[in-house]
Design a protein around this motif. Structure first.
Motif, PDB file in Angstrom:
ATOM      1  N   LEU A  22       0.842  -1.206   0.000  1.00  0.00           N
ATOM      2  CA  LEU A  22       0.000   0.000   0.000  1.00  0.00           C
ATOM      3  C   LEU A  22       0.879   1.260   0.000  1.00  0.00           C
ATOM      4  O   LEU A  22       0.593   2.229  -0.713  1.00  0.00           O
ATOM      5  CB  LEU A  22      -0.901  -0.017   1.245  1.00  0.00           C
ATOM      6  CG  LEU A  22      -2.104   0.914   1.221  1.00  0.00           C
ATOM      7  CD1 LEU A  22      -3.102   0.463   0.170  1.00  0.00           C
ATOM      8  CD2 LEU A  22      -2.771   0.953   2.590  1.00  0.00           C
ATOM      9  N   ALA A  23       1.955   1.210   0.775  1.00  0.00           N
ATOM     10  CA  ALA A  23       2.860   2.371   0.856  1.00  0.00           C
ATOM     11  C   ALA A  23       3.527   2.621  -0.496  1.00  0.00           C
ATOM     12  O   ALA A  23       3.704   3.764  -0.919  1.00  0.00           O
ATOM     13  CB  ALA A  23       3.905   2.141   1.937  1.00  0.00           C
ATOM     14  N   LEU A  56       2.257   1.885  -3.352  1.00  0.00           N
ATOM     15  CA  LEU A  56       1.206   2.446  -4.202  1.00  0.00           C
ATOM     16  C   LEU A  56       1.052   3.938  -3.896  1.00  0.00           C
ATOM     17  O   LEU A  56       0.931   4.771  -4.804  1.00  0.00           O
ATOM     18  CB  LEU A  56      -0.100   1.706  -3.911  1.00  0.00           C
ATOM     19  CG  LEU A  56      -1.224   1.830  -4.935  1.00  0.00           C
ATOM     20  CD1 LEU A  56      -0.774   1.315  -6.286  1.00  0.00           C
ATOM     21  CD2 LEU A  56      -2.453   1.056  -4.461  1.00  0.00           C
ATOM     22  N   ALA A  57       1.097   4.274  -2.612  1.00  0.00           N
ATOM     23  CA  ALA A  57       0.998   5.676  -2.199  1.00  0.00           C
ATOM     24  C   ALA A  57       2.148   6.486  -2.798  1.00  0.00           C
ATOM     25  O   ALA A  57       1.948   7.594  -3.308  1.00  0.00           O
ATOM     26  CB  ALA A  57       1.020   5.780  -0.673  1.00  0.00           C
ATOM     27  N   LEU A  86       1.542   7.044  -6.492  1.00  0.00           N
ATOM     28  CA  LEU A  86       0.509   8.068  -6.713  1.00  0.00           C
ATOM     29  C   LEU A  86       1.060   9.455  -6.407  1.00  0.00           C
ATOM     30  O   LEU A  86       0.798  10.425  -7.125  1.00  0.00           O
ATOM     31  CB  LEU A  86      -0.715   7.780  -5.842  1.00  0.00           C
ATOM     32  CG  LEU A  86      -1.532   6.545  -6.277  1.00  0.00           C
ATOM     33  CD1 LEU A  86      -2.598   6.214  -5.240  1.00  0.00           C
ATOM     34  CD2 LEU A  86      -2.175   6.794  -7.639  1.00  0.00           C
ATOM     35  N   SER A  87       1.842   9.532  -5.324  1.00  0.00           N
ATOM     36  CA  SER A  87       2.474  10.803  -4.964  1.00  0.00           C
ATOM     37  C   SER A  87       3.389  11.265  -6.100  1.00  0.00           C
ATOM     38  O   SER A  87       3.464  12.450  -6.417  1.00  0.00           O
ATOM     39  CB  SER A  87       3.261  10.618  -3.665  1.00  0.00           C
ATOM     40  OG  SER A  87       4.059  11.733  -3.396  1.00  0.00           O
ATOM     41  N   ARG A 141       9.001  16.450  -6.328  1.00  0.00           N
ATOM     42  CA  ARG A 141       8.866  16.504  -4.875  1.00  0.00           C
ATOM     43  C   ARG A 141       8.987  15.112  -4.255  1.00  0.00           C
ATOM     44  O   ARG A 141       9.648  14.920  -3.243  1.00  0.00           O
ATOM     45  CB  ARG A 141       7.503  17.127  -4.550  1.00  0.00           C
ATOM     46  CG  ARG A 141       7.294  17.389  -3.090  1.00  0.00           C
ATOM     47  CD  ARG A 141       5.918  18.021  -2.866  1.00  0.00           C
ATOM     48  NE  ARG A 141       5.581  17.998  -1.462  1.00  0.00           N
ATOM     49  CZ  ARG A 141       6.101  18.817  -0.567  1.00  0.00           C
ATOM     50  NH1 ARG A 141       6.961  19.731  -0.951  1.00  0.00           N
ATOM     51  NH2 ARG A 141       5.772  18.734   0.700  1.00  0.00           N
ATOM     52  N   SER A 190      11.848  13.532  -1.755  1.00  0.00           N
ATOM     53  CA  SER A 190      11.402  13.345  -0.365  1.00  0.00           C
ATOM     54  C   SER A 190      12.252  12.274   0.318  1.00  0.00           C
ATOM     55  O   SER A 190      12.788  11.375  -0.311  1.00  0.00           O
ATOM     56  CB  SER A 190       9.924  12.965  -0.329  1.00  0.00           C
ATOM     57  OG  SER A 190       9.733  11.721  -0.961  1.00  0.00           O
ATOM     58  N   TYR A 226      11.469   9.938   2.547  1.00  0.00           N
ATOM     59  CA  TYR A 226      10.969   8.573   2.772  1.00  0.00           C
ATOM     60  C   TYR A 226      10.648   7.868   1.453  1.00  0.00           C
ATOM     61  O   TYR A 226      11.255   6.856   1.118  1.00  0.00           O
ATOM     62  CB  TYR A 226       9.741   8.633   3.679  1.00  0.00           C
ATOM     63  CG  TYR A 226       9.317   7.286   4.186  1.00  0.00           C
ATOM     64  CD1 TYR A 226      10.044   6.640   5.175  1.00  0.00           C
ATOM     65  CD2 TYR A 226       8.199   6.641   3.674  1.00  0.00           C
ATOM     66  CE1 TYR A 226       9.679   5.381   5.637  1.00  0.00           C
ATOM     67  CE2 TYR A 226       7.815   5.396   4.134  1.00  0.00           C
ATOM     68  CZ  TYR A 226       8.553   4.772   5.118  1.00  0.00           C
ATOM     69  OH  TYR A 226       8.184   3.530   5.557  1.00  0.00           O
ATOM     70  N   PHE A 227       9.736   8.427   0.686  1.00  0.00           N
ATOM     71  CA  PHE A 227       9.387   7.823  -0.612  1.00  0.00           C
ATOM     72  C   PHE A 227      10.560   7.865  -1.592  1.00  0.00           C
ATOM     73  O   PHE A 227      10.698   7.002  -2.455  1.00  0.00           O
ATOM     74  CB  PHE A 227       8.188   8.550  -1.242  1.00  0.00           C
ATOM     75  CG  PHE A 227       6.853   8.248  -0.593  1.00  0.00           C
ATOM     76  CD1 PHE A 227       6.714   7.185   0.280  1.00  0.00           C
ATOM     77  CD2 PHE A 227       5.750   9.032  -0.881  1.00  0.00           C
ATOM     78  CE1 PHE A 227       5.477   6.905   0.872  1.00  0.00           C
ATOM     79  CE2 PHE A 227       4.509   8.764  -0.301  1.00  0.00           C
ATOM     80  CZ  PHE A 227       4.382   7.699   0.579  1.00  0.00           C
ATOM     81  N   ALA A 245      13.517   7.182  -1.426  1.00  0.00           N
ATOM     82  CA  ALA A 245      14.425   6.024  -1.429  1.00  0.00           C
ATOM     83  C   ALA A 245      13.938   4.942  -2.385  1.00  0.00           C
ATOM     84  O   ALA A 245      14.712   4.079  -2.785  1.00  0.00           O
ATOM     85  CB  ALA A 245      14.542   5.468  -0.010  1.00  0.00           C
ATOM     86  N   PHE A 248      -0.767   5.778   8.250  1.00  0.00           N
ATOM     87  CA  PHE A 248       0.305   6.530   8.909  1.00  0.00           C
ATOM     88  C   PHE A 248       1.054   5.631   9.902  1.00  0.00           C
ATOM     89  O   PHE A 248       2.282   5.539   9.881  1.00  0.00           O
ATOM     90  CB  PHE A 248      -0.312   7.732   9.630  1.00  0.00           C
ATOM     91  CG  PHE A 248       0.686   8.588  10.332  1.00  0.00           C
ATOM     92  CD1 PHE A 248       1.320   9.624   9.671  1.00  0.00           C
ATOM     93  CD2 PHE A 248       0.997   8.360  11.668  1.00  0.00           C
ATOM     94  CE1 PHE A 248       2.252  10.418  10.320  1.00  0.00           C
ATOM     95  CE2 PHE A 248       1.929   9.147  12.324  1.00  0.00           C
ATOM     96  CZ  PHE A 248       2.551  10.175  11.652  1.00  0.00           C
ATOM     97  N   ARG A 270       3.465   3.002   8.614  1.00  0.00           N
ATOM     98  CA  ARG A 270       4.790   3.479   8.192  1.00  0.00           C
ATOM     99  C   ARG A 270       5.671   3.717   9.408  1.00  0.00           C
ATOM    100  O   ARG A 270       6.849   3.417   9.406  1.00  0.00           O
ATOM    101  CB  ARG A 270       4.669   4.769   7.370  1.00  0.00           C
ATOM    102  CG  ARG A 270       4.067   4.602   5.995  1.00  0.00           C
ATOM    103  CD  ARG A 270       4.779   3.521   5.192  1.00  0.00           C
ATOM    104  NE  ARG A 270       4.183   2.207   5.425  1.00  0.00           N
ATOM    105  CZ  ARG A 270       4.852   1.068   5.399  1.00  0.00           C
ATOM    106  NH1 ARG A 270       6.148   1.045   5.165  1.00  0.00           N
ATOM    107  NH2 ARG A 270       4.245  -0.081   5.618  1.00  0.00           N
TER     108      ARG A 270
END
Lengths: 162, 663
Positions: A31-32, A34-35, A38-39, A46, A50, A52-53, A55, A114, A117
């Motif tokens: 799910l993360a 996928l997030a 999408l982000s 951005r 970032s 976290y993402f 990486a 949240f 993570r």
């Protein structure tokens, strides 16, 4: 299905996951990813920058837990279809307005996403998979999960019970 | 023996993805069959109306626990083939609490929601959409959350050593607890009239006995050793311990220096200290891999070549090493004695070493120093942001626009009381005289480079920084600090035209707040930087031959010998006088260097061209520092030497000739 039989089946699947992948089962990891994807669609630069993402860039979805999540969807669908349990709709108790149930499901999802993570996993990836190895952090997580669930459940009783 | 995708480092391969998909299908079927495609049923556990969640979850946990103990204990599945989630006490406790609340609120957790979605549940779709939003929220807040995410990091940590139990015994007790819990669940459901049908009939006793029998088997198969390390993966831990014991996991500083100098292929050096410490100084070529991200950053080098970790001392690096070893890194080494040892054993100049050194060792040390202390070229602020040329002059306007830049180090040269009444934000107070001392029996000499580097380190100055010198009433206070920078080869310094008086006149920002103490840096000593300081014998030679030109910058009455504070009055034979005060214009508006064209014309009368060699001196080297700056940095004379000891030394040595009065 007898819950104990289902539990044994689930436990054997988890054992197989460790024996084949070397890692346990997980749902929030996919799910993360996928997030993150999408982000990236919304704000590529951005997201890539970032902490976290970033990486996971640029192949956010090239990850085994994404494929596992896909599997869960397929397996869940096949099993539900076979058992005649495909019931489209918003599940709620009698007397609970649909909007209330929708709001709680969405907000609960935000908290869970949240927290998964922060804790590096959810009920399956952290509590179950780590708990089966008797890892301290996983067992603390599981205890905290049930403690908080029981503690706050009374506030959301109305969505299930009249 | 089984090998896993993780253990063979192929978890990112399409084959692993296919396996994960199949396992996911089975996982989905298991959850759906357990009845977890319904949020109402899941949530019921929190109202004690249906305890299926607890029954299924703990049965699965115990089944997998026993399965894994039997698989690993029998040697079929080596423990180092498994991924163990590291424990982070704070994050796991807090994450569990939030997730539990979200579960009770939304009626789902991620895995069950996926099954719910597959069954057509709209609330599962909403929950998953919320979950995605929650993940994005976490990513957005991550810069602030990071301390929380690593709060209470304990590495891979098993519960049973804390309880003094072996793995097998712990597995047995957990199974026993689960059986008791199952009976408890059935009794509770029966009393509440919501289930408990299994209390009658043979299923529950049979299942209980089967589970306990499997637990007994696990107990027998599990390793007897109750030390946590054996359970953490015997082969890896044992291997790690053996390597530590044999010292094979350490690299001596000299050894590392030689390997880096030889550019050993596959050698990766990683600095695990904080960002600020890394920025202040790091071993040339070292990656920055702070503890929380050490796995991610070093993942590309896992089991390829050689990874050498260092921190200030040894503790943090050892922590990182242990954590990496548990993740299957087998190529991690520690730098013996850490960065402190590296400085002492590799970077310390030959001149400061106590032990006798043969020429070969001395040459080796010099080679290391030349390599590791070479001024980093491509670091620091963008050239566009730096004033040009450097060293040079800047305006108050430029300084005002760049206040607060982390690479800006402002030094206020006024007196302490003046500084205390209000100074430029971020400026530190420095008494220029602290950069001078008695050297070789002569007072007021600019300190040797090693000591100046120490001062710069304490001021938190790094070679990348721009040192901005703000004079009070005397320009040569600033240029004297400039000489210290010159001796260190630090070219990024600039003097503020007009000094503090102009800043005050323009009503620019002031503060009385002391700047936050900069963390001490490690300012490297560049041994070849000072090629301009000359001694008396060179000046004597110049006096005899008339070349280079000796430029005495003292006031004219001292040059003529009419005034003197020394044993002898007068000047060095052959010297020309150009008082330093002629180069600056002081007034209520501040202190300024005169326009470059005016200065150029004045010096063109003394020096033929920009290559013309010249030695500048005064009494103590203070005033001469200003002329040195004018000639070398403002006018571009390339052969400017600095007789630091100056007239105070010359006058005290009767064997040196003196020309008196008139000339």
């Amino acid at each position: 299905m007898n819950p104990y039989a289902a539990g044994v089946f689930l436990g054997l699947v988890l054992t197989a996951s460790y024996a084949v992948l070397g890692a346990g089962l997980g749902a929030s990891g996919g799910l993360a990813r996928l997030a993150a994807a999408l982000s990236h669609l919304a704000a590529p630069a951005r997201t890539q920058a970032s902490a976290y993402f970033g990486a996971w860039a640029p192949h956010y979805l090239s990850y085994y837990l994404v494929f596992m999540l896909l599997g869960i969807l397929v397996g869940g669908f096949l099993s539900a279809a076979a058992a005649g349990r495909l019931q489209p709709g918003l599940e709620r108790g009698p007397g609970c307005p649909a909007a209330k149930r929708a709001f709680l499901a969405l907000t609960g999802g935000v908290l869970v996403g949240f927290a998964s993570r922060l804790a590096q996993g959810c009920t399956s990836g952290q509590a179950l998979s780590g708990g089966a190895l008797l890892l301290t952090g996983s067992l603390i997580f599981m205890a905290a999960l049930f403690a908080a669930g029981f503690a706050v459940a009374r506030f959301f009783r109305g969505q299930w019970y009249a | 023996m089984l090998s896993t995708f993780y253990g063979t480092d192929r978890l990112d391969s399409p084959a692993a993805w296919a396996a994960a998909f199949v396992l996911g299908v089975l996982f989905g079927v298991a959850l759906e069959r357990a009845g977890f495609g319904s949020s109402r049923r899941l949530a019921a556990v929190f109202y004690l109306d249906d305890l299926a969640v607890i029954k299924v979850m703990f049965t699965a946990l115990v089944t997998a626990l026993l399965g894994l103990v039997i698989l690993t204990g029998s040697g079929l599945l080596p423990p180092d083939q498994l991924f163990y989630l590291p424990t982070v006490y704070g994050a796991h406790l807090l994450g569990g609490l939030i997730l539990g609340a979200g579960f009770a609120m939304g009626g789902w957790c991620p895995g069950t929601a996926a099954v719910g979605l597959a069954s057509g549940k709209l609330d599962a779709l909403l929950f998953l959409a919320g979950g995605i939003a929650g993940c994005i929220l976490y990513n957005e807040l991550f810069p602030w959350l990071q301390p929380l995410a690593v709060w209470g990091e304990a590495g891979v940590d098993f519960l049973y050593p804390h309880l003094g139990l072996s793995q097998g015994a712990a597995a047995f007790y957990v199974s026993l607890l689960a059986v008791l819990a199952f009976w408890g669940c059935e009794i509770l459901e029966h009393r509440r009239g919501v289930g408990g049908r299994l209390l009658s009939g043979r299923f529950l006793p049979t299942f209980s006995l089967a589970l306990l029998a499997a637990a007994a088997v696990a107990y027998l198969v599990a390793p007897v050793d109750m030390a946590p390390v054996s359970a953490a993966g015997p082969s890896r831990e044992a291997e790690l311990l053996a390597r530590i014991e044999a010292g094979a996991d350490h690299l001596e500083p000299e050894d590392l220096a030689d390997r880096l100098l030889a550019r050993e292929p596959g050698l990766v050096v990683a600095d695990v200290r904080s960002e600020a410490e890394y920025q202040a100084f790091h071993i040339r070529g070292a990656l920055h891999a702070p503890l929380p991200q050490v796995h991610e950053i070093l993942a590309p080098y896992k089991n390829k070549g050689r990874i050498v970790l260092y921190s200030g001392g040894m503790t943090h690096a050892a922590q990182a090493r242990d954590s990496l070893a548990r993740q299957g890194f087998r190529n991690v080494y520690l730098l013996s004695e850490g960065l402190a040892g590296f400085r002492e054993r590799v970077l310390k100049p030959v001149s400061l070493r106590d032990e006798p050194l043969d020429p070969e060792k001395a040459a080796r040390i010099n080679a290391w120093r030349a390599f590791f202390l070479a001024a980093p070229a491509a670091v620091g602020p963008e050239p566009a942001e730096m004033p040009q040329p450097l060293p040079g002059l800047i305006e108050t306007e430029w300084l005002a626009q760049h206040l607060g830049k982390p690479w800006l180090k402002i030094i206020d040269l006024r007196s302490q009381p003046e500084y205390n009444t209000g100074h430029i934000p971020g400026a530190v107070y420095l008494n220029y005289d602290s950069l001078r001392g008695v050297v070789g029996g002569v007072s007021s000499m600019l300190l040797p480079a090693e000591l100046l580097a120490g001062h710069f380190s304490l001021l938190g100055i790094t070679p990348r920084d721009l040192v901005v010198l703000v004079p009070g009433e005397r320009m040569h206070d600033a240029t004297l600090v400039g000489m210290a920078a010159e001796r260190l080869g630090h070219r990024r310094y600039a003097i503020v035209q007009g000094g503090m008086a102009k800043w005050l006149k323009e009503k620019r920002p002031l503060t009385t707040a002391l700047p936050a103490a900069a963390p001490p840096s490690y300012y490297p000593v560049n041994p070849g930087a000072d090629d301009f300081t000359v001694e008396a014998h060179t000046v004597l030679e110049a006096s005899r031959t008339g070349r280079p030109l000796i430029l005495d910058v003292r006031p004219v009455e001292y040059f003529r010998g009419e005034k003197s504070e020394e044993a002898r009055a007068g000047h060095i034979p052959g010297a020309k006088n150009r008082p330093f005060s002629e180069d600056v214009a002081a007034g209520p508006e501040g202190i300024f260097f005169k326009p470059a064209a005016e200065l150029a014309a004045a010096y063109a009368r003394l020096l033929l061209d920009k290559e013309a060699p010249v030695i500048v001196h005064c009494r103590t080297g203070h005033q001469a520092s200003q002329t040195f700056f004018v000639l070398k940095r403002l006018l571009g004379y390339r052969n400017v030497k600095y007789y630091d000891a100056g007239w105070s030394e010359w006058a005290s040595r009767p064997e040196l000739p003196v020309a008196a009065a008139g000339k």
